[in-house]
Design a protein around this motif. Sequence first.
Motif, PDB file in Angstrom:
ATOM      1  N   PRO A   1     -11.999  -1.710   5.718  1.00  0.00           N
ATOM      2  CA  PRO A   1     -10.992  -2.740   5.418  1.00  0.00           C
ATOM      3  C   PRO A   1     -10.882  -2.985   3.922  1.00  0.00           C
ATOM      4  CG  PRO A   1     -12.995  -3.731   6.317  1.00  0.00           C
ATOM      5  CD  PRO A   1     -13.143  -2.244   6.486  1.00  0.00           C
ATOM      6  N   LEU A   2      -9.725  -3.438   3.515  1.00  0.00           N
ATOM      7  CA  LEU A   2      -9.531  -3.760   2.107  1.00  0.00           C
ATOM      8  C   LEU A   2     -10.439  -4.917   1.709  1.00  0.00           C
ATOM      9  CD1 LEU A   2      -5.635  -3.686   1.912  1.00  0.00           C
ATOM     10  CD2 LEU A   2      -7.173  -2.099   0.752  1.00  0.00           C
TER      11      LEU A   2
ATOM     12  N   SER B   1      -6.864   2.719  -2.146  1.00  0.00           N
ATOM     13  CA  SER B   1      -7.549   3.150  -0.931  1.00  0.00           C
ATOM     14  C   SER B   1      -8.622   4.198  -1.200  1.00  0.00           C
ATOM     15  CB  SER B   1      -6.527   3.717   0.078  1.00  0.00           C
ATOM     16  OG  SER B   1      -5.619   2.722   0.477  1.00  0.00           O
ATOM     17  N   LYS B   2      -8.738   4.641  -2.441  1.00  0.00           N
ATOM     18  CA  LYS B   2      -9.723   5.670  -2.769  1.00  0.00           C
ATOM     19  C   LYS B   2     -11.126   5.152  -2.471  1.00  0.00           C
ATOM     20  CE  LYS B   2     -10.856   8.978  -6.409  1.00  0.00           C
ATOM     21  NZ  LYS B   2     -10.573   9.411  -7.794  1.00  0.00           N
TER      22      LYS B   2
ATOM     23  N   LEU C   1       0.827  -1.210   0.000  1.00  0.00           N
ATOM     24  CA  LEU C   1       0.000   0.000   0.000  1.00  0.00           C
ATOM     25  C   LEU C   1       0.863   1.263   0.000  1.00  0.00           C
ATOM     26  CD1 LEU C   1      -2.809  -1.086   2.481  1.00  0.00           C
ATOM     27  CD2 LEU C   1      -2.940  -0.930  -0.008  1.00  0.00           C
ATOM     28  N   LYS C   2       1.952   1.241   0.749  1.00  0.00           N
ATOM     29  CA  LYS C   2       2.831   2.414   0.796  1.00  0.00           C
ATOM     30  C   LYS C   2       3.519   2.637  -0.548  1.00  0.00           C
ATOM     31  CE  LYS C   2       6.836   4.336   3.224  1.00  0.00           C
ATOM     32  NZ  LYS C   2       7.869   4.121   4.290  1.00  0.00           N
ATOM     33  N   THR C   3       3.894   1.566  -1.213  1.00  0.00           N
ATOM     34  CA  THR C   3       4.670   1.664  -2.446  1.00  0.00           C
ATOM     35  C   THR C   3       3.811   1.909  -3.675  1.00  0.00           C
ATOM     36  OG1 THR C   3       6.290   0.131  -1.474  1.00  0.00           O
ATOM     37  CG2 THR C   3       6.411   0.506  -3.862  1.00  0.00           C
ATOM     38  N   PHE C   4       2.651   1.240  -3.748  1.00  0.00           N
ATOM     39  CA  PHE C   4       1.869   1.243  -4.983  1.00  0.00           C
ATOM     40  C   PHE C   4       0.559   2.019  -4.903  1.00  0.00           C
ATOM     41  CE2 PHE C   4       4.412  -2.660  -4.921  1.00  0.00           C
ATOM     42  CZ  PHE C   4       5.114  -2.524  -6.110  1.00  0.00           C
TER      43      PHE C   4
ATOM     44  N   PRO D   1      -0.206   5.068  -4.020  1.00  0.00           N
ATOM     45  CA  PRO D   1      -0.251   6.423  -4.590  1.00  0.00           C
ATOM     46  C   PRO D   1      -0.586   6.450  -6.077  1.00  0.00           C
ATOM     47  CG  PRO D   1       1.601   6.229  -3.083  1.00  0.00           C
ATOM     48  CD  PRO D   1       1.023   4.851  -3.232  1.00  0.00           C
ATOM     49  N   SER D   2      -0.156   5.418  -6.826  1.00  0.00           N
ATOM     50  CA  SER D   2      -0.451   5.389  -8.264  1.00  0.00           C
ATOM     51  C   SER D   2      -1.713   4.595  -8.582  1.00  0.00           C
ATOM     52  CB  SER D   2       0.737   4.797  -9.038  1.00  0.00           C
ATOM     53  OG  SER D   2       1.020   3.483  -8.590  1.00  0.00           O
TER      54      SER D   2
END
Length: 299
Positions: free
Chosen positions: A69-70, A57-58, A47-50, A52-53
Amino acid sequence: MPAAQAFLILVFLAWPHVLSAAGFADFLQDKDARVVASDKAATAFFLKTFDPSLELSKGRLQHGRTPRPLPKELKQHLSPFVTNLAAWHLTRDILTAIVQGKTSVIQSILDERQQQIEWLKQTQPDLPDLLALVKTIAQLQTPAPSGNLFLRQSFLPIATAHVKAGLLQLQVRSEEQAWTTWQAIQTWNNDRKNEHGLRRLCGTWQWLIHNHQNHGDHKTIMVYPPPSQYHRMDPQPSTIRVQGDTVYIRWEFPRGIVQEESLLFGEKDQLLSGTFVNNLGPNGNITARRIKPCREIKD
C-alpha cells in the motif's frame, strides 16, 4: 573542476524545486481531471498521470504478490491535489464560457460534470452558491420574452461581475492549494530517493584526500550509518544529499569553518571520487573505496 563542482552544488540547492510556482498554471492546464468524481478515483488518476515520471510506486511491487500500500505520508496528499486540480479546471472552463457568453457551453459543463461537482462541494464550501448564480446567469443570457428585459439589463451585469470574481477567487485558491500539496508530494518523493541514496552510501570507507594548496595527501576512515542512525554521527554533516550517482555533503565545523564535497559513485557503489572546497581556501580531490559493508546499528 571547481566550475563543475559549483554546478553540482547549484543543482543540489535548486533540487527539489524544479517546477516553479510561476509556471504551475501551465502545468495544471495539461492535466485534465474532468472524469474524476471521488477520492478513490482521484488517487487512481494521480498515479496513472504522474507516477510514470515521479516513480512513486517504485519499490512497492513484490514478486508474486500485490503491491504494498502507498505510505500514509504520501497518500494523504494525492486526493487533495486532484481535488484542487479538478476545481481549477471547472472554474476556468465556466469562467471562459461566461466571458464568451456561451450559454449552451455553461449548461453542458454543469450537466456533464454533475457528479464531480457533488464531490467538489465536500471541500469547496462556496461552490454551491456560485454555481446557483451561474445557472441564473445562463438562464438570463438565453434569449427570452421581453418580460425578462428588466432583469437582463439591471441584474445580469451585477450578477455576472459577482460570479466572475467568485470563480476567479476559487480558481486562485485551488491553484495555491494544489501547489502546496504538489510541493509536499515532491518533498516526500525526494526524501524517499535521498534515503535510498544514503543506504547506498552506508558502510565504512577509506578516504584519500589530496589538498591542492600544499599537495599533501591525508588518509582517513569515514563511517556512514543507515539513514535512521545519522544522529549518531560525530561530527554530523549539516546536509547530505544523494541524487542518482551524485553525492553532496556539507560540513559545518567550529569557528565558522564550512566544507562542501561533491562526489560520484563508481564501480557499483564501491568507489567515490570528487572534490572538496572550504571557506579557508584549501580545495582538492577526494577518492574513496568501501572497505566494509553497511552494518545496522542497534538502538
